[in-house]
Design an enzyme around this catalytic site. Structure first.
Site: not given
Ligand code: FE
Ligand code: ZN
Length: 252
Positions: A51, A53, A55-56, A108, A125, A163
């Site tokens: 996805h 985001h 942090d990915h 999410h 996530d 995570h």
């Molecule tokens: Fe994340």
């Molecule tokens: Zn995420």
């Protein structure tokens, strides 16, 4: 069977690495540094994205510049600007010895996907061990459907989520289902692993079915906890799930 390896990144992210002989897979590289540190000069066989985001995906510009020939699989979402192949529900991704099926898991985010194959699932996530992702874009009904799909995968499937939230999730899970013996056992295993700074992942689908409250909204004890929390009995599964999710949002 290749054992997936979680590479820690940022505060509590994991970038997953899967190796089998010369084949290597990188999943959700939110940061290029730890990936390059692990792989050195050898490019991976492919990169998978779950996805959009940051942090990915924030490692993609550097990894793509370094290894432009490496295929990058991602959902069809303009918020993921770098990808070489867009995939969606039902697509099959073949990489080296592996075959993955793409499963849409909105909730999410709207375009989140999971990759199921090699006796594991890279689920980003959507589902966490003992928890699930926050509903940033989707509805409770959407997320519940996504979790239901993941929960029907074979029990031995390794859950590779992104995570290290398991210890905090365990505190909430124990608050809503204190009588669950499997959960109590998993929570103490998690505490032990975290005390040694070891990852609590991958988990398994079977363990999540037994312990994860978000897969267990039919549990009599969880329904009782929800009834107390809401002041009335949830009318259906979706209301129970929605109440559980928003309870967790405010739980410290
Ligand atoms: Fe994340
Ligand atoms: Zn995420």
């Amino acid at each position: 069977m290749a054992r997936p390896d979680p590479i820690p990144a940022y505060e509590d992210n994991y970038i997953w690495l899967l190796r089998d002989g010369p084949a290597t897979l990188v999943v959700d590289p939110g940061d290029a540094g730890p990936v390059i540190a692990r792989l050195g000069a050898t490019p991976p066989s492919a990169i998978l994205i779950t996805h959009h985001h940051w942090d990915h995906i924030d490692g993609l510009p550097e990894l793509h510049a370094r290894w432009p020939e490496v295929p990058i699989f991602a959902p069809d979402d303009p918020r993921i600007p770098i990808a070489t192949r867009r995939v969606s529900d039902g697509d099959v991704v073949n990489i080296g010895p592996w075959r993955f099926e793409v499963i849409a898991v909105p909730g999410h985010t709207q375009t989140q996907i999971a990759y199921h194959g090699a006796e594991l699932v890279f689920c980003g996530d959507s589902m966490f061990s003992l928890g699930c992702g926050r509903l940033f874009e989707g509805t409770p009904a959407q997320m519940l459907t996504s979790l239901d799909r993941l929960a029907t995968l074979p029990g031995e499937t390794l859950l590779c989520c992104t995570h290290e939230y398991t210890a905090a999730n365990a505190r909430f899970a124990l608050a809503v289902e204190p009588g669950n013996a499997a959960l109590t056992e998993r929570a103490s295993e998690v505490a032990q692993r975290r005390a040694g700074n070891a990852p609590t992942l991958p988990s398994t689908i079977a363990s999540e079915r037994a312990c994860n409250p978000f897969l267990r909204v039919e549990s009599a004890e969880i329904l009782q906890s929800l009834t107390q929390h809401l002041g009335h009995e949830p009318n259906d599964r979706i209301e129970a799930f929605a109440a559980l999710r928003s309870w967790k949002d405010g739980f410290r």
